[in-house]
Design a protein around this motif. Structure first.
Motif: not given
Length: 210
Positions: A133-135, A164-165, A169-177, A196-198
């Motif tokens: 269920g987590m991206p 993909e992993h 994580a980046i999607a989850m981090a953007k939601t947190e921000k 992680q983008t790098a």
């Protein structure tokens, strides 16, 4: 004669007046300090520590990112055992070194907030089941396929899955921000997005160049 007699008397009177003034001053000081009717000094309660100022979005971020990171660490351990490319192994080691301390940091936040710390690579009944269920999370079949791969096939599969992993994580981090209120949690989210983008860019280059 009268003038001479009056000089000692005047000196004595002056000394008495000075002594009386000192006594009155001392009494006045005591009254100022200990006046029963004086208003009590007001104090301002200290602000809670920054890590204590949080909301549900911060809790969700930490509880989700901990198992997310744990899976990345497991995948990185597989690279050390099954991979062929020195570059893939080096990248996997960097991922492990970065994410293992972040797991400890987020676990500390949850303990301080009185929230549950997930164990293993799941949310332990928090609505995410096996983590799918987590991206970006790999399911059991994905992890089995990765664990059974060897050599160049492993390296390619590892890079593809880790991209993909990381995207998850980046999607989850953007939601947190966007939704979180904890300064440290939002700062960690920002670090995750940047690092992680790098790494995604680097892994895509590695896939293209073989």
């Amino acid at each position: 004669m009268n003038t001479n007699r009056s000089l000692p008397r005047r000196a004595a009177l002056a000394a008495t007046a000075v002594a009386a003034g000192l006594v009155l001053a001392a009494c006045g000081s005591d009254n100022t300090t200990n006046t029963a009717g004086a208003a009590p000094a007001t104090t301002t309660a200290p602000a809670p520590p920054e890590a204590d100022r949080h909301n549900q979005a911060d809790v969700t971020f930490a509880q989700g990112m901990i198992p997310h990171h744990r899976q990345a660490v497991l995948m990185s351990d597989m690279a050390a055992a099954h991979g062929t490319s020195p570059d893939v192994k080096a990248l996997a080691e960097e991922i492990k070194k970065a994410q293992a301390p972040e797991i400890e940091t987020m676990s500390g936040w949850l303990n301080a907030w009185g929230e549950k710390v997930p164990t293993g690579v799941s949310m332990d009944g928090m609505g995410h089941g096996d983590g799918s269920g987590m991206p970006g999370m790999m399911d059991d079949q994905d992890m089995d396929r990765l664990g059974n791969a060897r050599g160049n096939a492993f390296d390619t599969m590892f890079l593809t899955m880790m991209i993909e992993h990381h995207e998850g994580a980046i999607a989850m981090a953007k939601t947190e921000k966007q939704q979180g209120s904890s300064g440290p949690a939002k700062a960690l989210a920002d670090d995750i997005i940047t690092s992680q983008t790098a790494e995604i860019t680097h892994m895509r280059t590695m896939l293209r160049t073989g």
